[in-house]
Design an enzyme around this catalytic site. Structure first.
Site, mmCIF file in Angstrom:
data_model
loop_
_atom_site.group_PDB
_atom_site.id
_atom_site.type_symbol
_atom_site.label_atom_id
_atom_site.label_comp_id
_atom_site.label_asym_id
_atom_site.label_seq_id
_atom_site.Cartn_x
_atom_site.Cartn_y
_atom_site.Cartn_z
ATOM 1 N N GLY A 148 0.876 -1.039 0.137
ATOM 2 C CA GLY A 148 0.078 -0.020 0.012
ATOM 3 C C GLY A 148 1.030 1.167 -0.072
ATOM 4 O O GLY A 148 1.895 1.358 0.614
ATOM 5 N N CYS A 149 0.303 2.399 -0.557
ATOM 6 C CA CYS A 149 1.184 3.440 -0.607
ATOM 7 C C CYS A 149 1.433 4.095 0.599
ATOM 8 O O CYS A 149 2.438 4.655 0.978
ATOM 9 C CB CYS A 149 0.762 4.451 -1.612
ATOM 10 S SG CYS A 149 -1.141 4.715 -1.466
ATOM 11 N N ASN A 150 0.346 4.227 1.428
ATOM 12 C CA ASN A 150 0.662 4.624 2.961
ATOM 13 C C ASN A 150 1.490 3.770 3.547
ATOM 14 O O ASN A 150 2.290 4.345 4.383
ATOM 15 C CB ASN A 150 -0.728 4.694 3.453
ATOM 16 C CG ASN A 150 -1.749 5.747 3.024
ATOM 17 O OD1 ASN A 150 -1.465 6.774 2.159
ATOM 18 N ND2 ASN A 150 -3.151 5.576 3.134
#
Length: 342
Positions: A148-150
């Site tokens: 996930g980017c976060n």
């Protein structure tokens, strides 16, 4: 040698970003692009900024001849990829950009995504795609699950600190701001310009965000015991970028030294001089992650700020970085483009 690649889900933001980056990659050639609702259209019709490129037309997945493909990027929506990947040829190398194979435990997947895992046997061979920490597994892998980017942003700020034992593992707060492209390209009322522009808001607060599953999985694995962080993301009216402000208990100088040493030889991870903090403007459109550390007015506390582009280092750039490793190509190939400024 030129390798042939396909992109499934090419009509979304991460699909378009893959095309943008691959357009100048010397060793990878796009031979197939899929879309669902936009099948039959050209990429120029869907994304006019790509009209200068000679690209295959968008087709349905079942129209692709995978015998002519060396590696497949899956940029499909969450909860749809498991069944698709389970039906692809067993000898096909795959980089998945969705959340469908990130969590090793199928029970954890069901907990965070609200439905049973649909490809448990395939999950067993998936490698977690945070490149800098899983290089050897990625090189040998057939299926790599992009982060996930976060989750990537928070991990770059914290993994070396947890491994080195220089922070209190029971008092970690991640306050994160993200650009709107991280929510995908589907029409959503809360993402309309009139409802997003001119303001900001938190979402999935109170321990509800799905990327907490990745934080729990990875941080607990490093520490050898459960690690639970506080995490609140906020949506900002900007197109790209993530900025994570991470609050930890530990000596600020030791925190900075640990990160600087851990990332000294990493081509895409840049630790700023102590006291300097990065901005999302510094990394827009690039595969770089910048990290800064400052001390707090309260002794024994430090603030770590990490920034990256959610579509590039947080997703499509990371995917190409992993594909390079899987195909035996130099890891940085096609990814050293400078950030866009202003």
């Amino acid at each position: 040698m030129t390798y042939r690649v396909a992109i499934l889900g090419a009509s979304g933001y991460t699909g378009a970003e893959l095309v943008r980056l691959l357009a100048t990659h010397p060793d990878l050639r796009i031979v197939a692009l899929s879309a669902d609702r936009k099948a039959g259209q050209s990429m120029a019709e869907v994304f006019p900024f790509l009209r200068h490129l000679d690209l295959p037309r968008l087709v349905k997945i079942d129209e692709i001849d995978f015998s002519g493909v060396d590696l497949c990027f899956c940029a499909l929506p969450h909860a749809t990829t498991q069944a698709v990947i389970a039906g692809l040829p067993r000898d096909l190398k795959i980089v998945d950009l969705s959340a469908d194979f990130r969590l090793r435990d199928p029970a954890e997947y069901e907990k965070w995504y609200g439905q049973p895992h649909a490809a448990v046997e395939v999950q067993k061979e998936a490698v977690y795609g945070l490149t800098e920490f899983y290089r050897e597994e990625i090189r040998k892998g057939r299926l790599v699950a992009g982060t996930g980017c976060n989750a990537a942003t928070g991990q770059y700020a914290l993994r070396p600190l947890i491994a080195a034992g220089v922070i209190n593992l029971d008092d970690i707060v991640i306050d994160l701001k993200a650009g709107v492209s991280g929510a995908g390209r589907s029409l959503k009322e809360n993402l309309l310009h009139a409802e997003l522009s001119g303001g900001t808001h938190s979402y999935s607060a109170g321990g509800k965000h799905r990327h907490l599953g990745e934080f729990d999985q990875e941080f607990s694995k490093i520490a050898g015991r459960p690690v639970r962080v506080q995490f609140t993301p906020h949506l900002l009216p900007m197109n790209r970028g993530i900025l994570a402000t991470v609050y930890v208990k530990g000596d600020p100088n030791a925190v900075h030294a640990t990160l600087a040493t851990a990332y000294a030889d990493e081509p895409f991870l840049k630790v700023l001089p102590f006291g300097a903090l990065p901005s999302t403007r510094d990394i827009a459109g690039s595969n770089f992650c910048h990290i800064g550390v400052i001390g707090d007015r309260i002794p024994g506390r430090a603030v770590v700020v990490a920034v990256l582009d959610n579509l590039t280092k947080g997703s499509s750039g990371q995917a190409i970085q992993n594909a390079n490793l899987m195909l035996g190509i130099e890891e940085t190939t096609g990814l050293m483009l400078a950030p866009v400024f202003p």
